[in-house]
Design a protein around this motif. Structure first.
Motif, short mmCIF file in Angstrom:
data_model
loop_
_atom_site.label_atom_id
_atom_site.label_comp_id
_atom_site.label_asym_id
_atom_site.label_seq_id
_atom_site.Cartn_x
_atom_site.Cartn_y
_atom_site.Cartn_z
N LEU A 54 96.75 29.96 2.16
CA LEU A 54 95.66 29.14 1.65
C LEU A 54 94.31 29.72 2.03
CD1 LEU A 54 94.83 26.52 0.21
CD2 LEU A 54 94.84 25.43 2.46
N ASN A 55 94.16 30.17 3.28
CA ASN A 55 92.91 30.80 3.70
C ASN A 55 92.64 32.07 2.90
OD1 ASN A 55 92.15 28.93 5.57
ND2 ASN A 55 92.87 30.08 7.33
N GLY A 56 93.68 32.85 2.62
CA GLY A 56 93.49 34.06 1.83
C GLY A 56 93.04 33.76 0.41
N ILE A 57 93.63 32.73 -0.20
CA ILE A 57 93.22 32.36 -1.56
C ILE A 57 91.79 31.86 -1.57
CG2 ILE A 57 93.63 30.68 -3.41
CD1 ILE A 57 96.64 30.92 -2.72
N LEU A 58 91.45 30.98 -0.62
CA LEU A 58 90.08 30.46 -0.55
C LEU A 58 89.08 31.58 -0.23
CD1 LEU A 58 90.63 27.06 1.27
CD2 LEU A 58 90.17 27.45 -1.15
N GLY A 59 89.48 32.49 0.67
CA GLY A 59 88.60 33.63 0.98
C GLY A 59 88.39 34.52 -0.23
N GLY A 60 89.46 34.76 -1.00
CA GLY A 60 89.32 35.56 -2.23
C GLY A 60 88.41 34.89 -3.25
N ILE A 65 83.06 34.57 -5.89
CA ILE A 65 81.81 33.84 -6.13
C ILE A 65 80.63 34.62 -5.56
CG2 ILE A 65 80.53 31.75 -5.50
CD1 ILE A 65 83.22 30.24 -5.68
N ILE A 66 80.79 35.16 -4.35
CA ILE A 66 79.70 35.94 -3.74
C ILE A 66 79.41 37.18 -4.58
CG2 ILE A 66 79.14 37.40 -1.75
CD1 ILE A 66 80.39 35.22 -0.01
N ASN A 67 80.44 37.85 -5.09
CA ASN A 67 80.21 39.02 -5.94
C ASN A 67 79.54 38.63 -7.24
OD1 ASN A 67 81.14 40.97 -4.21
ND2 ASN A 67 83.23 40.90 -4.97
N ALA A 68 79.89 37.48 -7.81
CA ALA A 68 79.26 37.04 -9.06
C ALA A 68 77.79 36.69 -8.85
CB ALA A 68 80.02 35.84 -9.63
N ILE A 79 86.73 43.71 -3.09
CA ILE A 79 87.93 42.92 -2.83
C ILE A 79 89.11 43.87 -2.79
CG2 ILE A 79 89.41 41.07 -3.69
CD1 ILE A 79 86.96 39.90 -5.06
N ASN A 80 89.58 44.11 -1.57
CA ASN A 80 90.71 45.00 -1.33
C ASN A 80 91.61 44.36 -0.28
OD1 ASN A 80 89.43 45.48 1.15
ND2 ASN A 80 88.27 47.19 0.32
N PRO A 81 92.73 44.98 0.07
CA PRO A 81 93.62 44.34 1.05
C PRO A 81 92.98 44.06 2.41
CG PRO A 81 94.80 46.08 -0.09
CD PRO A 81 93.36 46.16 -0.53
N ILE A 82 92.06 44.93 2.84
CA ILE A 82 91.40 44.71 4.13
C ILE A 82 90.48 43.50 4.08
CG2 ILE A 82 89.85 45.72 5.86
CD1 ILE A 82 92.60 47.04 5.72
N LEU A 85 92.56 40.41 3.97
CA LEU A 85 93.13 40.11 5.28
C LEU A 85 92.09 39.47 6.19
CD1 LEU A 85 95.62 40.40 7.14
CD2 LEU A 85 94.66 42.58 7.87
N VAL A 86 90.88 40.03 6.19
CA VAL A 86 89.82 39.47 7.03
C VAL A 86 89.47 38.06 6.58
CG1 VAL A 86 87.37 39.70 7.65
CG2 VAL A 86 88.87 41.68 7.73
N SER A 87 89.31 37.85 5.28
CA SER A 87 88.96 36.52 4.80
C SER A 87 90.14 35.55 4.97
CB SER A 87 88.52 36.57 3.34
OG SER A 87 89.59 36.94 2.51
N GLY A 88 91.37 36.06 4.90
CA GLY A 88 92.54 35.21 5.09
C GLY A 88 92.72 34.78 6.53
N LEU A 89 92.51 35.70 7.46
CA LEU A 89 92.68 35.36 8.88
C LEU A 89 91.52 34.55 9.43
CD1 LEU A 89 94.14 38.67 10.35
CD2 LEU A 89 95.32 36.50 10.02
N LEU A 90 90.32 34.90 9.03
CA LEU A 90 89.15 34.25 9.61
C LEU A 90 88.56 33.15 8.75
CD1 LEU A 90 87.39 37.42 11.03
CD2 LEU A 90 88.89 35.83 12.22
N GLY A 91 88.94 33.08 7.47
CA GLY A 91 88.41 32.04 6.59
C GLY A 91 86.95 32.29 6.24
N PHE A 92 86.16 31.21 6.24
CA PHE A 92 84.76 31.31 5.86
C PHE A 92 83.96 32.23 6.79
CE2 PHE A 92 80.37 29.66 5.81
CZ PHE A 92 80.09 29.90 4.47
#
Length: 105
Positions: A54-60, A65-68, A79-82, A85-92
């Motif tokens: 869920l954190n990974g999806i929300l981070g993506g 949105i930030i890129n847009a 947006i790549n695997p790294i 992973l960072v947005s999934g583990l750490l969230g916002f």
């Protein structure tokens, strides 16, 4: 030693045709506690994995949105695997970290 305890404290409860001794009661209680413990141990990793997904999806979604929005001011977070992973583990906070790294570099 334990069997001596149960033999010395063996009590039988009679209720009509239904009889229960203390060893059976203790065995059922221990069995139920073991089942509850096993269920608790097995559900923790599932909750952790679901939270990570869920954190990974929300981070993506936040990165998209930030890129847009940031494309108009020249801010681009790849947006790549790294970064996923960072947005999934750490969230916002992970997304904010990626934006700050993007601004610095």
């Amino acid at each position: 030693m334990i069997s001596d305890f149960f033999e010395a404290n063996k009590h039988i409860i009679y209720r009509g045709d239904f009889t229960v001794d203390s060893i059976s009661v203790v065995s059922y209680v221990v069995g139920i506690l073991v089942i509850v413990l096993v269920c608790f141990v097995l559900t923790k990793p599932v909750k952790w994995i679901l939270k990570l997904i869920l954190n990974g999806i929300l981070g993506g979604i936040m990165l998209i949105i930030i890129n847009a929005i940031g494309s108009s001011i020249g801010l681009n977070v790849p947006i790549n695997p790294i970064s996923a992973l960072v947005s999934g583990l750490l969230g916002f906070p992970g997304v904010i970290l990626l934006v700050l790294i993007g601004l610095i570099l």
